[in-house]
Design an enzyme around this catalytic site. Sequence first.
Site, mmCIF file in Angstrom:
data_model
loop_
_atom_site.group_PDB
_atom_site.id
_atom_site.type_symbol
_atom_site.label_atom_id
_atom_site.label_comp_id
_atom_site.label_asym_id
_atom_site.label_seq_id
_atom_site.Cartn_x
_atom_site.Cartn_y
_atom_site.Cartn_z
ATOM 1 N N ASN A 96 60.429 12.704 83.096
ATOM 2 C CA ASN A 96 61.251 14.213 83.968
ATOM 3 C C ASN A 96 60.941 15.347 84.616
ATOM 4 O O ASN A 96 61.460 15.474 84.899
ATOM 5 C CB ASN A 96 61.749 14.289 82.656
ATOM 6 C CG ASN A 96 62.518 15.092 82.627
ATOM 7 O OD1 ASN A 96 63.773 14.548 82.871
ATOM 8 N ND2 ASN A 96 62.977 16.701 81.993
ATOM 9 N N SER A 148 67.106 11.347 91.260
ATOM 10 C CA SER A 148 68.318 11.703 91.435
ATOM 11 C C SER A 148 69.575 11.215 92.251
ATOM 12 O O SER A 148 69.491 9.824 92.859
ATOM 13 C CB SER A 148 68.221 12.920 92.119
ATOM 14 O OG SER A 148 69.001 14.192 92.126
ATOM 15 N N TYR A 163 62.865 17.264 98.458
ATOM 16 C CA TYR A 163 63.319 16.439 96.987
ATOM 17 C C TYR A 163 64.594 15.317 96.778
ATOM 18 O O TYR A 163 63.576 14.760 96.514
ATOM 19 C CB TYR A 163 64.264 17.584 96.882
ATOM 20 C CG TYR A 163 64.138 17.443 95.177
ATOM 21 C CD1 TYR A 163 63.791 17.511 94.293
ATOM 22 C CD2 TYR A 163 65.987 16.968 95.026
ATOM 23 C CE1 TYR A 163 64.669 17.125 92.645
ATOM 24 C CE2 TYR A 163 66.615 16.579 93.789
ATOM 25 C CZ TYR A 163 66.160 16.853 92.803
ATOM 26 O OH TYR A 163 66.164 16.899 91.650
ATOM 27 N N LYS A 167 63.088 11.805 95.295
ATOM 28 C CA LYS A 167 63.863 11.316 94.363
ATOM 29 C C LYS A 167 64.147 10.099 94.190
ATOM 30 O O LYS A 167 64.148 8.524 93.782
ATOM 31 C CB LYS A 167 64.854 11.675 94.720
ATOM 32 C CG LYS A 167 63.812 12.919 93.556
ATOM 33 C CD LYS A 167 64.146 12.981 92.007
ATOM 34 C CE LYS A 167 63.703 14.352 91.604
ATOM 35 N NZ LYS A 167 63.277 14.041 89.936
ATOM 36 N N THR A 198 72.447 23.882 84.527
ATOM 37 C CA THR A 198 71.155 24.076 83.441
ATOM 38 C C THR A 198 71.088 25.177 83.578
ATOM 39 O O THR A 198 71.539 26.284 83.930
ATOM 40 C CB THR A 198 70.001 23.103 83.752
ATOM 41 O OG1 THR A 198 69.299 23.741 84.928
ATOM 42 C CG2 THR A 198 70.362 21.971 83.804
#
Length: 259
Positions: A96, A148, A163, A167, A198
């Site tokens: 994770n 993701s 990113y 992913k 979050t």
Amino acid sequence: MSIWNQFELKNRVAIITGGATGLGKAMGQGIAEAGANVVIADINYELAQQTAAEFENNTGNEAMACKVDVTNVEDVDKMVQDVVNHFGHIDILFNNAGINEHVKFEDMPYERWVKNMDVNINSMVLVLQAVGKVMIKQQKGSIINTSSMSGIIVNTPQPQAAYNTSKGAVIMFTKSLASEWAQHGIRVNTIAPGYMKTELTKDYFAQGGDMIDTWMKFTPLGRPGVPEELQGAAVYLASDASSFVTGSVLTIDGGYTAL
């Protein structure tokens, strides 16, 4: 076996990397509540200890904190050996750990690109090689990688090529290992969250603005998810309830990728 028993994780051992906070903590909590003993592996050892203590108090199952930099091979190998020495086996791995930066590609220093790849995909290589050897010897195991929806579509309007690329790599890595390791009784799947509120993102949602409006416009449910909404998927993929599921991408995005 009843349907409820298929979801039970009693006496199983799960490693959660990046498990001290955020999505990792929420999914780790779900796995612990389903009966597993949990190892919280995080670079922030103090927070990992707090999370482990919280899990033990809430569930009565054993929870162990482990300080590890998942981009460091010595740290990763020590973590796996410590877990095997303590519990004797590893049944579940939840990869994770991850980072994200909103930086235009033309402005991103190469070392930052490498850092994104190291944390988001190369760390999984190190952890999976180490844990995979244990699971291959056992001839069983369930591996869940956090990817993701950004590995499936391009988010907008924020610039995050590093990113998205990392992913996308996680998703193909998951499918490749699912194919290679099925012969060893090891299942490999990935959860692909959409926009989640979050600790790291709550300020974005509180401030609002054009970026948040765009995110929500493309989310049919019209809101961000919360970490607890990933717990059911985590327990499902970790348990015998998903015994015929491997190489799958479970997208939990409020419908974003359906448009």
